[in-house]
Design a protein around this motif. Sequence first.
Motif, PDB file in Angstrom:
ATOM      1  N   ARG A   1       0.857  -1.181   0.000  1.00 31.63           N
ATOM      2  CA  ARG A   1       0.000   0.000   0.000  1.00 31.63           C
ATOM      3  C   ARG A   1       0.899   1.240   0.000  1.00 31.63           C
ATOM      4  NH1 ARG A   1      -2.911  -3.573  -0.735  1.00 31.63           N
ATOM      5  NH2 ARG A   1      -4.968  -4.072   0.148  1.00 31.63           N
ATOM      6  N   ILE A   2       0.459   2.267  -0.725  1.00 39.08           N
ATOM      7  CA  ILE A   2       1.171   3.549  -0.744  1.00 39.08           C
ATOM      8  C   ILE A   2       0.211   4.625  -0.262  1.00 39.08           C
ATOM      9  CG2 ILE A   2       2.358   5.270  -2.162  1.00 39.08           C
ATOM     10  CD1 ILE A   2       3.125   3.050  -4.098  1.00 39.08           C
ATOM     11  N   ALA A   3       0.663   5.464   0.642  1.00 42.74           N
ATOM     12  CA  ALA A   3      -0.213   6.514   1.176  1.00 42.74           C
ATOM     13  C   ALA A   3       0.588   7.767   1.438  1.00 42.74           C
ATOM     14  CB  ALA A   3      -0.881   6.042   2.469  1.00 42.74           C
ATOM     15  N   GLU A   4      -0.081   8.886   1.288  1.00 43.66           N
ATOM     16  CA  GLU A   4       0.569  10.194   1.483  1.00 43.66           C
ATOM     17  C   GLU A   4      -0.252  11.016   2.476  1.00 43.66           C
ATOM     18  OE1 GLU A   4       1.491  14.273  -0.942  1.00 43.66           O
ATOM     19  OE2 GLU A   4       1.192  12.433  -2.079  1.00 43.66           O
ATOM     20  N   PRO A   5       0.088  10.963   3.755  1.00 37.98           N
ATOM     21  CA  PRO A   5      -0.671  11.735   4.746  1.00 37.98           C
ATOM     22  C   PRO A   5      -0.329  13.208   4.679  1.00 37.98           C
ATOM     23  CG  PRO A   5       1.193  10.655   5.796  1.00 37.98           C
ATOM     24  CD  PRO A   5       1.185  10.195   4.361  1.00 37.98           C
ATOM     25  N   ASP A   6      -1.306  14.054   5.001  1.00 37.97           N
ATOM     26  CA  ASP A   6      -1.053  15.486   5.128  1.00 37.97           C
ATOM     27  C   ASP A   6      -1.966  16.026   6.229  1.00 37.97           C
ATOM     28  OD1 ASP A   6      -3.624  15.887   4.038  1.00 37.97           O
ATOM     29  OD2 ASP A   6      -2.837  16.158   2.014  1.00 37.97           O
ATOM     30  N   ASN A   7      -2.001  17.345   6.374  1.00 37.81           N
ATOM     31  CA  ASN A   7      -2.777  17.948   7.465  1.00 37.81           C
ATOM     32  C   ASN A   7      -4.278  17.720   7.335  1.00 37.81           C
ATOM     33  OD1 ASN A   7      -0.558  18.900   8.811  1.00 37.81           O
ATOM     34  ND2 ASN A   7      -0.574  20.902   7.812  1.00 37.81           N
ATOM     35  N   HIS A   8      -4.726  17.339   6.145  1.00 40.07           N
ATOM     36  CA  HIS A   8      -6.162  17.160   5.931  1.00 40.07           C
ATOM     37  C   HIS A   8      -6.553  15.686   5.837  1.00 40.07           C
ATOM     38  CE1 HIS A   8      -6.320  21.471   5.392  1.00 40.07           C
ATOM     39  NE2 HIS A   8      -5.387  21.383   4.474  1.00 40.07           N
ATOM     40  N   THR A   9      -5.606  14.801   6.123  1.00 38.62           N
ATOM     41  CA  THR A   9      -5.889  13.370   6.088  1.00 38.62           C
ATOM     42  C   THR A   9      -6.886  13.005   7.185  1.00 38.62           C
ATOM     43  OG1 THR A   9      -3.692  12.860   5.206  1.00 38.62           O
ATOM     44  CG2 THR A   9      -4.850  11.082   6.350  1.00 38.62           C
ATOM     45  N   ASP A  10      -7.831  12.142   6.856  1.00 40.11           N
ATOM     46  CA  ASP A  10      -8.787  11.644   7.845  1.00 40.11           C
ATOM     47  C   ASP A  10      -8.023  10.781   8.846  1.00 40.11           C
ATOM     48  OD1 ASP A  10     -10.636   9.438   8.903  1.00 40.11           O
ATOM     49  OD2 ASP A  10     -12.082  10.832   8.025  1.00 40.11           O
ATOM     50  N   MET A  11      -7.845  11.303  10.055  1.00 38.00           N
ATOM     51  CA  MET A  11      -6.990  10.640  11.032  1.00 38.00           C
ATOM     52  C   MET A  11      -7.455   9.237  11.408  1.00 38.00           C
ATOM     53  SD  MET A  11      -4.236  10.783  12.877  1.00 38.00           S
ATOM     54  CE  MET A  11      -3.709  12.474  13.128  1.00 38.00           C
ATOM     55  N   PRO A  12      -8.730   9.014  11.745  1.00 40.38           N
ATOM     56  CA  PRO A  12      -9.144   7.652  12.112  1.00 40.38           C
ATOM     57  C   PRO A  12      -8.899   6.637  11.001  1.00 40.38           C
ATOM     58  CG  PRO A  12     -10.795   9.240  12.806  1.00 40.38           C
ATOM     59  CD  PRO A  12      -9.820   9.991  11.950  1.00 40.38           C
ATOM     60  N   ASN A  13      -9.232   7.003   9.753  1.00 43.16           N
ATOM     61  CA  ASN A  13      -9.033   6.060   8.649  1.00 43.16           C
ATOM     62  C   ASN A  13      -7.552   5.799   8.404  1.00 43.16           C
ATOM     63  OD1 ASN A  13     -11.718   5.539   8.067  1.00 43.16           O
ATOM     64  ND2 ASN A  13     -11.899   7.240   6.618  1.00 43.16           N
ATOM     65  N   PHE A  14      -6.735   6.849   8.491  1.00 42.11           N
ATOM     66  CA  PHE A  14      -5.317   6.646   8.250  1.00 42.11           C
ATOM     67  C   PHE A  14      -4.693   5.835   9.382  1.00 42.11           C
ATOM     68  CE2 PHE A  14      -0.836   7.619   7.669  1.00 42.11           C
ATOM     69  CZ  PHE A  14      -0.719   7.484   6.294  1.00 42.11           C
ATOM     70  N   ALA A  15      -5.134   6.072  10.600  1.00 47.24           N
ATOM     71  CA  ALA A  15      -4.630   5.280  11.728  1.00 47.24           C
ATOM     72  C   ALA A  15      -4.916   3.803  11.520  1.00 47.24           C
ATOM     73  CB  ALA A  15      -5.259   5.778  13.032  1.00 47.24           C
ATOM     74  N   ARG A  16      -6.105   3.501  11.011  1.00 45.49           N
ATOM     75  CA  ARG A  16      -6.455   2.092  10.774  1.00 45.49           C
ATOM     76  C   ARG A  16      -5.620   1.499   9.637  1.00 45.49           C
ATOM     77  NH1 ARG A  16     -11.516   3.960  12.817  1.00 45.49           N
ATOM     78  NH2 ARG A  16     -12.212   4.840  10.829  1.00 45.49           N
ATOM     79  N   LEU A  17      -5.301   2.311   8.616  1.00 47.95           N
ATOM     80  CA  LEU A  17      -4.438   1.831   7.533  1.00 47.95           C
ATOM     81  C   LEU A  17      -3.056   1.497   8.075  1.00 47.95           C
ATOM     82  CD1 LEU A  17      -3.730   1.314   4.565  1.00 47.95           C
ATOM     83  CD2 LEU A  17      -3.199   3.758   4.349  1.00 47.95           C
ATOM     84  N   VAL A  18      -2.487   2.378   8.870  1.00 48.02           N
ATOM     85  CA  VAL A  18      -1.164   2.123   9.449  1.00 48.02           C
ATOM     86  C   VAL A  18      -1.207   0.895  10.343  1.00 48.02           C
ATOM     87  CG1 VAL A  18       0.660   3.037  10.945  1.00 48.02           C
ATOM     88  CG2 VAL A  18      -0.496   4.554   9.324  1.00 48.02           C
ATOM     89  N   ASN A  19      -2.267   0.761  11.120  1.00 44.53           N
ATOM     90  CA  ASN A  19      -2.394  -0.387  12.023  1.00 44.53           C
ATOM     91  C   ASN A  19      -2.493  -1.702  11.263  1.00 44.53           C
ATOM     92  OD1 ASN A  19      -4.682  -2.082  13.898  1.00 44.53           O
ATOM     93  ND2 ASN A  19      -2.848  -1.315  14.919  1.00 44.53           N
TER      94      ASN A  19
END
Length: 459
Positions: A322-340
């Motif tokens: 998976r490739i992802a590019e977080p920024d200040n507007h990233t949905d935190m809960p969804n991105f946290a679950r992706l990292v997890n």
Amino acid sequence: MAMKHHLARGRPEPRRVGNAAMVVTMLLSLCVLTYIKARYCSTPFPKAAEELEVVEIDEDYDSTRYKMTGPIGEEDFDPSRPTCYVTSKRSERCAAVGDIRVDGNHSKIYISPLDKEWKTKPYARRHDAVAMDDVREFTLVPFGGANDTAVPPLCTRNHSVPAFLFSSGGFAGNLYHDYTDVLVPLFTSTNHFGGEVQFLLSGIKDWWLDKFTPLFRQLSRYDVIDVDNDQEVHCFPRIFIGATFHRAMGIDPARSPGGVTVADFKRLLRRTFRLERAVASRTGAPRRDKPRLLIISRKSSRRFLNERAMAHAAALARFDVRIAEPDNHTDMPNFARLVNSADVMMGVHGAGLTNMVFLPSRAVLIQVVPFGGLEWLTRVTFKDPAKDMGVSYMEYNVSLDESSLKELYPRDHFYLQHPYDVHKKGWDAIKTVYLDKQNVMLNLTKLTNTLEEARSILP
């Protein structure tokens, strides 16, 4: 004439004796002054960095300040001790009990009793003048004493729980500083209240508050108050101002109320964002037959120039990529679950790697270290914190052949041949040369070998 000549030659002798006595006296005075200065004064010539011994004093968990028989966090305040005190080289804390009136709109906190006026900036980066310039200062004003002239405003809203004032100014907004300067110190300093604490937040950015409100709700049962813009005069029985810093994204359990650790902080994040995976797996379990690799992408500097080829090589090495590019507007809960969901996370040194806080235990973090002798920087920011977080750590060190700097400068250029001499010019030089101007193109064979090693250390 001869006698006159003899007398003429003899006259300077008393002066010589006087000069000698004066020199001796001056030397003795100098020795005395040198002793006094060495004993009681700091030298104007700082030691070299490698000689400095940093002693961090943290009074936040001091048995003389905490009642062992009362509720957790109940403090016995000693009037002889200062209201504001340094808790480490990075943090200052103020604590008071009594009649406390917060007029945040005017940056004033009226306290009775209070020994004298104090000023403080509630952000855990007090050693950094650039960061602190962007942090609002609050004045603690004494009132009610025989010599106090201040007239406090009347209370318009009364609270029965303690107040905790902190700031999201400074460098907050950069994810690394969000956690290092604000969130981890906040957890360390307030978790023991069990939710019975009112947060007063200065320097609010709406998008920042929205991002971390789920976390604040785990630490406090009350909505965060925008202390800079609130028109109320909030009255409290007690107040704490400023969180205590231990180390970058780290907690020393011996100095934290209740003995909390980084593992406790990670458990809080798992509850906050409903993260399912507690432990990483070589097979990518549950519901997968191979480990998942998450590549943290970047748009600006320190980009992967061959990102698609990297993903293809990782897939051939039997990783679910998976490739992802977080920024200040990233949905935190969804991105946290992706990292997890990841077993291995990799990225070039930068704030995006801070998302390792969401990795499951025993996952692997691969920090790609740009060319330029930056191992000391990558160690402090992510290597050391990874150990506290129960994350296995690896480094991929970029060679000059993999760096875009070889296109900017000839091979014999000073920047390429002597990076450690560039470091001596200070942070601005390091950032300009090796961070802001560098992108990387990883060697795919070297990458594959690194990923195979990462797989081997997964549980």
